[in-house]
Write a protein that holds these residues in place. Structure first.
Motif, PDB file in Angstrom:
ATOM      1  N   PRO A   1     -64.059  58.798  71.318  1.00 37.38           N
ATOM      2  CA  PRO A   1     -63.474  59.397  70.425  1.00 37.38           C
ATOM      3  C   PRO A   1     -64.222  59.331  69.082  1.00 37.38           C
ATOM      4  N   VAL A   2     -64.290  60.190  68.067  1.00 39.95           N
ATOM      5  CA  VAL A   2     -64.872  60.406  66.940  1.00 39.95           C
ATOM      6  C   VAL A   2     -63.877  59.949  66.014  1.00 39.95           C
ATOM      7  N   GLY A   3     -62.858  60.619  66.046  1.00 40.47           N
ATOM      8  CA  GLY A   3     -61.726  60.814  64.735  1.00 40.47           C
ATOM      9  C   GLY A   3     -60.219  60.220  65.657  1.00 40.47           C
ATOM     10  N   PRO A   4     -59.583  59.575  64.831  1.00 44.40           N
ATOM     11  CA  PRO A   4     -58.113  59.057  65.490  1.00 44.40           C
ATOM     12  C   PRO A   4     -57.248  60.130  66.078  1.00 44.40           C
ATOM     13  N   CYS A   5     -57.435  61.634  65.971  1.00 44.87           N
ATOM     14  CA  CYS A   5     -56.643  62.542  66.371  1.00 44.87           C
ATOM     15  C   CYS A   5     -56.940  62.625  68.094  1.00 44.87           C
ATOM     16  N   MET A   6     -58.381  62.093  68.373  1.00 48.28           N
ATOM     17  CA  MET A   6     -58.443  62.069  69.718  1.00 48.28           C
ATOM     18  C   MET A   6     -58.181  60.712  70.592  1.00 48.28           C
ATOM     19  N   VAL A   7     -57.897  59.744  69.711  1.00 48.55           N
ATOM     20  CA  VAL A   7     -57.671  58.529  70.336  1.00 48.55           C
ATOM     21  C   VAL A   7     -56.134  58.322  70.556  1.00 48.55           C
TER      22      VAL A   7
ATOM     23  N   ALA B   1     -69.012  66.012  71.590  1.00 50.24           N
ATOM     24  CA  ALA B   1     -69.228  64.381  71.005  1.00 50.24           C
ATOM     25  C   ALA B   1     -68.052  63.679  70.942  1.00 50.24           C
ATOM     26  N   CYS B   2     -66.923  64.576  70.881  1.00 51.68           N
ATOM     27  CA  CYS B   2     -65.716  63.589  70.819  1.00 51.68           C
ATOM     28  C   CYS B   2     -64.761  64.074  71.932  1.00 51.68           C
ATOM     29  N   THR B   3     -64.390  63.054  72.670  1.00 54.56           N
ATOM     30  CA  THR B   3     -63.607  63.202  73.993  1.00 54.56           C
ATOM     31  C   THR B   3     -62.690  61.862  73.878  1.00 54.56           C
TER      32      THR B   3
ATOM     33  N   SER C   1     -53.198  65.299  67.948  1.00 60.69           N
ATOM     34  CA  SER C   1     -53.409  66.743  68.172  1.00 60.69           C
ATOM     35  C   SER C   1     -54.588  67.023  69.168  1.00 60.69           C
ATOM     36  N   CYS C   2     -55.701  66.344  68.822  1.00 61.74           N
ATOM     37  CA  CYS C   2     -56.695  66.551  69.545  1.00 61.74           C
ATOM     38  C   CYS C   2     -56.745  65.929  70.958  1.00 61.74           C
ATOM     39  N   ALA C   3     -56.308  64.846  71.085  1.00 63.66           N
ATOM     40  CA  ALA C   3     -55.691  64.231  72.581  1.00 63.66           C
ATOM     41  C   ALA C   3     -54.982  65.538  73.208  1.00 63.66           C
TER      42      ALA C   3
ATOM     43  N   GLY D   1     -68.508  65.303  60.412  1.00 65.92           N
ATOM     44  CA  GLY D   1     -68.130  66.547  61.465  1.00 65.92           C
ATOM     45  C   GLY D   1     -66.984  66.250  61.896  1.00 65.92           C
ATOM     46  N   CYS D   2     -66.052  65.226  61.635  1.00 68.58           N
ATOM     47  CA  CYS D   2     -64.550  65.243  62.105  1.00 68.58           C
ATOM     48  C   CYS D   2     -63.648  65.956  61.126  1.00 68.58           C
ATOM     49  N   ILE D   3     -62.852  66.828  61.690  1.00 68.84           N
ATOM     50  CA  ILE D   3     -61.923  67.593  60.625  1.00 68.84           C
ATOM     51  C   ILE D   3     -60.357  67.127  60.940  1.00 68.84           C
ATOM     52  N   CYS D   4     -60.350  65.809  61.262  1.00 75.50           N
ATOM     53  CA  CYS D   4     -58.910  65.194  61.620  1.00 75.50           C
ATOM     54  C   CYS D   4     -57.988  65.528  60.137  1.00 75.50           C
ATOM     55  N   GLY D   5     -58.564  65.525  59.016  1.00 78.39           N
ATOM     56  CA  GLY D   5     -57.807  65.754  57.881  1.00 78.39           C
ATOM     57  C   GLY D   5     -57.179  67.099  57.715  1.00 78.39           C
ATOM     58  N   GLU D   6     -57.960  68.024  58.302  1.00 78.16           N
ATOM     59  CA  GLU D   6     -57.585  69.371  58.090  1.00 78.16           C
ATOM     60  C   GLU D   6     -56.562  69.750  59.304  1.00 78.16           C
ATOM     61  N   VAL D   7     -56.904  69.015  60.650  1.00 81.73           N
ATOM     62  CA  VAL D   7     -55.732  69.030  61.492  1.00 81.73           C
ATOM     63  C   VAL D   7     -54.637  68.657  61.058  1.00 81.73           C
ATOM     64  N   LEU D   8     -54.629  67.395  60.477  1.00 82.82           N
ATOM     65  CA  LEU D   8     -53.298  66.785  60.089  1.00 82.82           C
ATOM     66  C   LEU D   8     -52.495  67.632  59.037  1.00 82.82           C
TER      67      LEU D   8
ATOM     68  N   ASP E   1     -61.255  74.085  66.406  1.00 85.12           N
ATOM     69  CA  ASP E   1     -62.189  74.681  65.107  1.00 85.12           C
ATOM     70  C   ASP E   1     -63.135  73.427  64.961  1.00 85.12           C
ATOM     71  N   CYS E   2     -62.957  72.391  65.583  1.00 87.11           N
ATOM     72  CA  CYS E   2     -63.972  71.218  65.392  1.00 87.11           C
ATOM     73  C   CYS E   2     -64.940  71.292  66.176  1.00 87.11           C
ATOM     74  N   LYS E   3     -65.986  71.528  65.600  1.00 89.16           N
ATOM     75  CA  LYS E   3     -67.664  71.320  66.394  1.00 89.16           C
ATOM     76  C   LYS E   3     -67.706  70.211  67.538  1.00 89.16           C
ATOM     77  N   LEU E   4     -67.093  69.176  67.440  1.00 91.24           N
ATOM     78  CA  LEU E   4     -67.187  67.807  68.150  1.00 91.24           C
ATOM     79  C   LEU E   4     -66.397  67.983  69.246  1.00 91.24           C
ATOM     80  N   PHE E   5     -65.200  68.861  69.147  1.00 89.63           N
ATOM     81  CA  PHE E   5     -63.995  68.685  70.095  1.00 89.63           C
ATOM     82  C   PHE E   5     -64.508  69.007  71.536  1.00 89.63           C
ATOM     83  N   GLY E   6     -64.376  67.827  72.457  1.00 87.37           N
ATOM     84  CA  GLY E   6     -64.694  68.172  73.683  1.00 87.37           C
ATOM     85  C   GLY E   6     -66.350  67.828  74.013  1.00 87.37           C
TER      86      GLY E   6
HETATM   87 FE1  SF4 Z   1     -62.831  66.714  65.887  1.00 83.28          FE
HETATM   88 FE2  SF4 Z   1     -62.697  64.404  67.419  1.00 83.28          FE
HETATM   89 FE3  SF4 Z   1     -61.944  64.504  64.778  1.00 83.28          FE
HETATM   90 FE4  SF4 Z   1     -60.442  65.823  66.649  1.00 83.28          FE
HETATM   91  S1  SF4 Z   1     -60.833  63.806  66.346  1.00 83.28           S
HETATM   92  S2  SF4 Z   1     -61.048  66.603  64.554  1.00 83.28           S
HETATM   93  S3  SF4 Z   1     -62.067  66.596  67.866  1.00 83.28           S
HETATM   94  S4  SF4 Z   1     -63.984  64.862  65.618  1.00 83.28           S
END
Ligand code: SF4
Length: 364
Positions: free
Chosen positions: A340-346, A334-336, A351-353, A312-319, A327-332
């Motif tokens: 964090p689910v992906g590195p962009c939130m860590v 399942a992913c905070t 960008s996600c952070a 479910g993580c779209i970090c690749g497309e965000v990057l 656009d990520c369904k997990l943002f805020g």
């Molecule tokens: Fe989605 Fe979290 Fe991955 Fe960002 S880091 S794309 S919010 S799952």
């Protein structure tokens, strides 16, 4: 304080905003390559200050975020070597790999320690001569020279228990790969300031020359970024396409020759795997054969196992700048930042952070 306060002055920022609003007519999309720029843009609400015809998108310039799961898994596998001490920058601890994270490995008994530089890791190796100390070499051209220096220091001082796993990456080849993909059309690039201190602004000439995209190297304060955007707008409106520097206090066209020399002495270009972009030839740095005894990948047989991407993580497309964290369904959900689910939130430069901390309720 000189060199900080003046680049946060609201009167200077307001003047630049007025200049941009007055001059900008053409609809444009500018990409800020660097995660440090992304954070400044969000922290100071710069997107909201720009006229609606200017779209800012974030790029892949966060070293932690672009580290592939396969590389993370190798680092986690290294942490399981008996007696090993893993020395890493703090942001790497919480990044989830395929099955675990360095933080989890630490909780399970591995000796994973946070350091601020490779030289801290050398000190650790000197103080623990009966144990292997493995430094996780994460970063771009900015960091590579100091890691090269640490390897040279280990050689000069006869330190035999210091190792580096090089996950270092070079920025120009990945920008070329993103532009060649044709997935995103850009009208200007906010070039990374810290990387350019080392590479010089000439490293970006190919973007202006081969792709016809104006480039401006920017510093990291809000006035720096606004000045950079004003210069990009000026190039677009006057139909120029050049590489300019809006960060004169840090960047020279030729860069830092000594740092580049150190980097090239110890490392050679190699294919690297970027999260979201895949394998890019010549975009990584491998330890040269002359220094192979410090290369953790050659010194230890590790079994990182199969690689999985977080579901479910779209970090690749965000990057790649083709989607935003919203656009990520997990943002805020399942992913905070706490979970964090992906590195962009860590990462502090992810960008996600940045969206989570500064623009959770609005699109940028
Ligand atoms: Fe989605 Fe979290 Fe991955 Fe960002 S880091 S794309 S919010 S799952």
């Amino acid at each position: 304080m000189k060199y900080i306060d003046e680049f946060r002055r609201s009167d200077l920022a307001q003047g630049l905003v007025s200049q941009i609003q007055h001059r900008s007519r053409t609809p444009v999309r500018f990409m800020e390559f660097c995660g440090g720029h992304t954070v400044t843009i969000f922290r100071y609400g710069i997107r909201q200050l720009l006229p609606p015809n200017i779209e800012m998108v974030s790029g892949p310039g966060c070293p932690v975020c672009v580290t592939s799961n396969a590389d993370l898994d190798k680092a986690i596998a290294l942490a399981k070597i008996p007696q090993a001490i893993i020395a890493t920058f703090g942001d790497m601890l919480k990044v989830p790999g395929s099955r675990s994270s360095l933080q989890q490995a630490k909780a399970d008994g591995a000796d994973v320690r946070m350091v601020y530089s490779a030289l801290d890791a050398i000190k650790m190796a000197r103080e623990n001569q009966d144990r292997p100390v493995v430094f996780l070499g994460i970063g771009f051209e900015t960091t590579a020279p100091t890691i090269a220096a640490s390897i040279l220091q280990a050689q000069q001082q006869g330190i035999k228990n210091y190792y580096v796993i090089s996950m270092l990456k070079l920025c120009p080849p990945v920008i070329r790969a993103i532009l060649d993909s044709g997935e995103i059309k850009l009208d200007g690039l906010v070039c990374p300031g810290h990387v350019s201190v080392i590479t010089g602004s000439t490293a970006w000439q190919f973007i202006a020359k081969d792709y016809g995209i104006p480039c401006v190297v920017s510093g990291f304060e809000p006035v720096d970024i606004l000045q950079c955007v004003a210069m990009l707008v000026e190039q677009v409106e006057s139909e120029r396409c050049e590489v300019e520097i809006a960060y004169r206090r840090g960047v020279q066209p030729q860069g830092n020759k000594e740092a580049l020399k150190l980097m090239r002495q110890v490392f050679q270009p190699a294919t690297a795997s970027w999260r979201g972009v895949g394998e890019v030839p010549g975009s990584g740095l491998r330890i040269r054969d002359d220094y192979r005894q410090f290369d953790a990948e050659r010194a230890f047989a590790i079994e990182p196992g199969e690689t999985y991407e977080p579901k479910g993580c779209i970090c690749g497309e965000v990057l790649r700048g083709v989607k935003t964290p919203l656009d990520c369904k997990l943002f805020g959900k399942a992913c905070t930042p706490q979970y964090p689910v992906g590195p962009c939130m860590v990462s502090s430069e992810g960008s996600c952070a940045a969206y989570y901390n500064y623009a959770r309720d609005a699109d940028g």
